[in-house]
Design a protein around this motif. Structure first.
Motif, PDB file in Angstrom:
ATOM      1  N   GLU A  32       0.778  -1.149   0.109  1.00  0.00           N
ATOM      2  CA  GLU A  32      -0.213   0.108  -0.055  1.00  0.00           C
ATOM      3  C   GLU A  32       1.036   1.186   0.153  1.00  0.00           C
ATOM      4  O   GLU A  32       0.418   2.315  -0.569  1.00  0.00           O
ATOM      5  CB  GLU A  32      -1.087  -0.022   1.127  1.00  0.00           C
ATOM      6  N   VAL A  33       1.961   1.111   0.369  1.00  0.00           N
ATOM      7  CA  VAL A  33       2.846   2.471   0.304  1.00  0.00           C
ATOM      8  C   VAL A  33       4.069   2.215  -1.352  1.00  0.00           C
ATOM      9  O   VAL A  33       5.141   3.088  -1.262  1.00  0.00           O
ATOM     10  CB  VAL A  33       3.992   2.831   1.401  1.00  0.00           C
TER      11      VAL A  33
ATOM     12  N   ASN B 295      -6.040   3.714   0.474  1.00  0.00           N
ATOM     13  CA  ASN B 295      -4.995   2.707   0.625  1.00  0.00           C
ATOM     14  C   ASN B 295      -5.136   1.628  -0.275  1.00  0.00           C
ATOM     15  O   ASN B 295      -6.043   1.024  -0.216  1.00  0.00           O
ATOM     16  CB  ASN B 295      -4.903   2.338   2.179  1.00  0.00           C
TER      17      ASN B 295
ATOM     18  N   ASN C  12      -3.588   7.960  -4.374  1.00  0.00           N
ATOM     19  CA  ASN C  12      -3.494   6.383  -4.085  1.00  0.00           C
ATOM     20  C   ASN C  12      -2.170   6.179  -3.419  1.00  0.00           C
ATOM     21  O   ASN C  12      -1.123   6.817  -3.653  1.00  0.00           O
ATOM     22  CB  ASN C  12      -3.258   6.033  -5.547  1.00  0.00           C
ATOM     23  N   SER C  13      -2.177   5.553  -2.165  1.00  0.00           N
ATOM     24  CA  SER C  13      -1.184   5.588  -1.198  1.00  0.00           C
ATOM     25  C   SER C  13       0.098   4.854  -1.735  1.00  0.00           C
ATOM     26  O   SER C  13       1.232   5.132  -1.714  1.00  0.00           O
ATOM     27  CB  SER C  13      -1.720   4.613  -0.049  1.00  0.00           C
TER      28      SER C  13
ATOM     29  N   ALA D 264       0.497   6.190   3.612  1.00  0.00           N
ATOM     30  CA  ALA D 264      -0.821   5.661   3.819  1.00  0.00           C
ATOM     31  C   ALA D 264      -1.651   6.171   4.999  1.00  0.00           C
ATOM     32  O   ALA D 264      -1.149   6.824   5.784  1.00  0.00           O
ATOM     33  CB  ALA D 264      -0.788   4.031   3.938  1.00  0.00           C
ATOM     34  N   LYS D 265      -2.923   6.113   4.737  1.00  0.00           N
ATOM     35  CA  LYS D 265      -3.687   6.684   6.006  1.00  0.00           C
ATOM     36  C   LYS D 265      -3.470   5.411   7.213  1.00  0.00           C
ATOM     37  O   LYS D 265      -3.228   4.430   6.856  1.00  0.00           O
ATOM     38  CB  LYS D 265      -5.233   6.570   5.652  1.00  0.00           C
TER      39      LYS D 265
ATOM     40  N   ILE E 106      -0.727  12.275   4.253  1.00  0.00           N
ATOM     41  CA  ILE E 106      -1.444  11.734   2.925  1.00  0.00           C
ATOM     42  C   ILE E 106      -2.802  12.888   3.084  1.00  0.00           C
ATOM     43  O   ILE E 106      -3.161  13.293   1.819  1.00  0.00           O
ATOM     44  CB  ILE E 106      -1.827  10.480   3.081  1.00  0.00           C
TER      45      ILE E 106
ATOM     46  N   ASN F 269      -8.504   5.544  10.313  1.00  0.00           N
ATOM     47  CA  ASN F 269      -8.484   6.499   9.083  1.00  0.00           C
ATOM     48  C   ASN F 269      -9.224   7.890   9.308  1.00  0.00           C
ATOM     49  O   ASN F 269      -8.759   9.034   9.026  1.00  0.00           O
ATOM     50  CB  ASN F 269      -8.723   5.847   7.627  1.00  0.00           C
TER      51      ASN F 269
END
Length: 201
Positions: free
Chosen positions: A48-49, A109, A133-134, A140-141, A146, A170
């Motif tokens: 996700e990152v 994410n 988009n993460s 990421a959240k 972000i 989040n």
């Protein structure tokens, strides 16, 4: 308010938690085990990152499901896509109405496939002035950065933004960043929350 941001999975994209529970019951997984195996493992964070591979994440998720079930359950791999039920038409309709007066964005994410899914599968990417988009921004959240980035990309103060997400941590991250934020329950509930802030459409 100048901008409204939506999460993808569980808000714009319909996530069927009853289907998750059905799969857990069918395969002998503990309650919450399905979510844990997919989205609470280190490999998911790497994806996700934008650092890990999607194939590596899916392999690790399947291994975690086997571990939680106490046995191999290969059949679940063919079924887990059933947890996604397209888009929430009521949320999409609300976002379209909001565009007449506000900037509309997405903070998700996700994997690097998100934009392709929005454009070619759901055909709604034009609904959003920006998609954060993460996996593409490397954060990421619920990381407050972000949310600041999202506001910056739209050229609005973070305090003039509203965000909704189905995961409370989040929501708390967005609030810590300075946004108004609501825990998503339904499109109707979100409409009421937005109107409470004076958001009209």
């Amino acid at each position: 308010m100048q901008a409204v941001f939506f999460d993808y999975g569980g808000v714009v994209g319909r996530l069927d938690r009853q289907e998750m529970a059905r799969l857990e019951d069918k395969y002998g997984l503990p309650p919450g085990g399905f979510w844990h195996a997919l989205f609470e493992i280190p490999e998911w964070y790497e994806v996700e990152v934008g650092r890990g591979s999607e194939k590596g994440w899916l392999r690790a998720a399947l291994d975690k499901l086997y571990e939680l079930a106490g046995r191999p359950i290969p059949g679940i791999r063919q079924e887990w896509h059933h947890i996604w039920k397209g888009v929430d038409d009521d949320v999409v309709s609300l976002a379209r109405k909001l565009r007449a007066r506000y900037k509309v964005g997405m903070i998700s994410n996700a994997t690097k496939n998100l934009e392709e899914i929005l454009e070619n599968h759901h055909r709604i990417i034009d609904l959003f002035d920006v998609v954060i988009n993460s996996a593409r921004v490397g954060m990421a959240k619920p990381d407050v950065r972000i949310f600041h980035l999202a506001a910056e990309r739209l050229g609005v103060p973070v305090s003039a933004c509203v965000f909704t997400d189905d995961l409370i941590h989040n929501v708390e991250g967005a609030r810590a960043a300075g946004m108004q934020a609501f825990h998503f329950q339904s499109a109707a509930h979100l409409e009421a929350e937005l109107r409470s802030l004076g958001v009209e459409w």
